[in-house]
Enzyme design. Structure first.
Site, PDB file in Angstrom:
ATOM      1  N   GLU A   1       0.924  -1.102   0.061  1.00 11.16           N
ATOM      2  CA  GLU A   1      -0.237   0.028   0.131  1.00 11.16           C
ATOM      3  C   GLU A   1       0.917   1.255   0.017  1.00 11.16           C
ATOM      4  OE1 GLU A   1      -2.913  -0.387   3.213  1.00 11.16           O
ATOM      5  OE2 GLU A   1      -3.644  -2.457   2.305  1.00 11.16           O
TER       6      GLU A   1
ATOM      7  N   ASN B   1       1.535  -4.565  -3.396  1.00 16.76           N
ATOM      8  CA  ASN B   1       0.462  -5.066  -3.034  1.00 16.76           C
ATOM      9  C   ASN B   1      -0.166  -3.597  -2.740  1.00 16.76           C
ATOM     10  OD1 ASN B   1      -1.769  -7.017  -2.509  1.00 16.76           O
ATOM     11  ND2 ASN B   1      -1.459  -6.566  -0.418  1.00 16.76           N
TER      12      ASN B   1
ATOM     13  N   HIS C   1     -10.568  -5.618  -2.332  1.00 21.49           N
ATOM     14  CA  HIS C   1     -11.512  -5.590  -1.262  1.00 21.49           C
ATOM     15  C   HIS C   1     -12.745  -4.716  -2.117  1.00 21.49           C
ATOM     16  CE1 HIS C   1      -9.211  -7.225   1.933  1.00 21.49           C
ATOM     17  NE2 HIS C   1      -8.157  -6.494   1.577  1.00 21.49           N
TER      18      HIS C   1
ATOM     19  N   GLU D   1      -6.400 -10.272  -1.806  1.00 23.23           N
ATOM     20  CA  GLU D   1      -7.217 -10.236  -0.723  1.00 23.23           C
ATOM     21  C   GLU D   1      -9.042  -9.669  -0.863  1.00 23.23           C
ATOM     22  OE1 GLU D   1      -5.640  -6.971   2.048  1.00 23.23           O
ATOM     23  OE2 GLU D   1      -3.681  -7.486   1.400  1.00 23.23           O
TER      24      GLU D   1
ATOM     25  N   ASP E   1     -12.284  -9.871  -0.998  1.00 18.45           N
ATOM     26  CA  ASP E   1     -13.783  -9.987  -0.302  1.00 18.45           C
ATOM     27  C   ASP E   1     -14.823  -9.042  -1.120  1.00 18.45           C
ATOM     28  OD1 ASP E   1     -13.018  -7.823   0.956  1.00 18.45           O
ATOM     29  OD2 ASP E   1     -12.605  -8.926   2.767  1.00 18.45           O
TER      30      ASP E   1
END
Ligand SMILES: *[C@@H]1O[C@H](CO)[C@@H](O)[C@H](O)[C@H]1NC(C)=O
Ligand SMILES: *[C@@H]1O[C@H](CO)[C@@H](O)[C@H](O)[C@H]1NC(C)=O
Length: 359
Positions: A174, A215, A251, A279, A281
């Protein structure tokens, strides 16, 4: 009084929202409730097998030590459903080097041990990030030379000597703001963007076989932040800095999957890096309904099908597989039900969406 009124008004809403998913999971009485009428997933497809069948390296899940005492959870995690695991927290800086040059590997070792004993690969997560960073790093006013040594020492100890994980590391996590500028953290403020090449070079020296990734979230569709990441990749490549992969955290919010997800993956792979969904979701505003779960199934299929269609998208990881251990409800008030298994470890329609995307 001015402050108390709105807080009090919010409380019933907050507690109702947070109760819904756990009610769904704890209804063992057999009585009929609204949530028990929700549809389940029905596919018997095995996710990692399907992913490898279309040429991907893995389908995986986040996990971590607090979940390892849940035998029903572990039965699914350790099954062949998942070919890869990512430790949610136990390899982060605050866990591995809480005090300078004092290293603690037990949490990460427990994750690696599970991977080893069940034939899974590990994505190491993560090495340099402004969050979950001990104050001895963030507040010590290190000079550029000192901070370079701190980064190099951290990475050379965590990578290679202790975690030979055989696959990939999120070396930098990030680094960008949503407007494409670098996050103003101790690394950037002390070293400029050089902290990224310092970290990547250190990781390569420690484990020359590991795939080294950056990432981030908000780069999954085209836009300012994604362009900034592509420019960074080009700069690193032009300077022969080892960079192998970009993690699309993914996400997502229900109904808001970027329409250009696939073409944006291709924009990255055209630069000579792999893409991984790291990641995934897809959260919804609670309460969950049959319609929302159906939309979620479709959204999961869209994301997985995009990766399936891009040869340089090598694998996908859900950020955990069950609503029981999702970070979403505690992070995004009023949202939840983001994972492909419900809080009772039952497959949701989203599971069938993943299978469809891999087929
Ligand atoms: C996992 O396997 C690797 C490769 O065989 C080994 O080097 C490492 O020590 C193992 N780690 C754990 C925690 O079992
Ligand atoms: C770092 O610098 C700030 C600002 O000058 C100061 O307040 C702080 O005490 C320093 N921290 C350390 C650990 O020396």
């Amino acid at each position: 009084m001015k402050l108390l009124a709105p807080v009090a008004a919010l409380l019933p809403f907050i507690s109702l929202s947070q109760c819904l998913p756990s009610n769904a999971g704890s209804d063992t009485s057999g009585t009929t409730t609204a949530t028990s009428a929700l549809p389940s997933g029905t596919s018997m497809g095995v996710l990692n097998t399907l992913a490898q069948g279309i040429g991907k390296k893995y389908f995986g899940s986040a996990t971590d030590n607090p979940e390892f005492t849940d035998s029903a959870y572990m039965a699914i995690l350790e099954s062949s459903e998942f070919g890869q695991i990512t430790p949610g927290n136990s390899m982060k800086w605050d866990a591995t080097e809480p005090e300078q040059n004092t290293f603690t590997f037990s949490g990460g070792d427990a994750v690696v041990a599970i991977a080893n004993s069940t034939g899974k690969i590990v994505r190491g997560h993560n090495l340099v990030w402004q969050s979950q960073l001990p104050s001895w790093v963030s507040d010590s006013n290190f000079t550029a030379d000192e901070l370079t040594s701190v980064i190099q020492n951290h990475i050379s100890n965590v990578v290679g000597t202790n975690y030979i994980i055989g696959y990939a590391w999120d070396v930098v996590n990030e680094p960008f703001n949503s407007d494409g500028t670098f996050v103003s953290d101790v690394f950037y403020n002390t070293l400029g963007s050089d902290f990224i090449s310092i970290a990547l070079n250190a990781a390569h020296a420690a484990d020359p076989d590991a795939k080294l990734c950056i990432n981030d979230y908000g780069i999954e569709g085209s836009g300012t932040k994604s362009t900034a990441m592509q420019n960074l990749v080009q700069t690193l490549k032009a300077n022969s800095v080892p960079i192998d992969c970009i993690g699309f955290e993914s996400h997502f919010i229900l109904g808001e999957i970027p329409s250009d997800l696939q073409s944006n993956m291709e924009a990255f792979t055209a630069l000579g890096v792999d893409v991984q969904i790291t990641e995934l979701d897809i959260r919804m505003e609670l309460p969950e309904t049959a319609d929302l779960l159906d939309q979620q199934k479709s959204d999961y299929e869209t994301v997985i099908a995009a990766c399936a269609a891009v040869s340089g998208c090598v694998g996908m990881t859900v950020w955990d597989f069950t609503d029981k251990y999702s970070w979403v409800p505690s992070t995004f008030s009023g949202y939840g039900a983001a994972c492909p298994y419900d809080s009772n470890l039952v497959k949701k329609p989203a599971f069938d969406g993943i299978v469809a995307g891999l087929s």
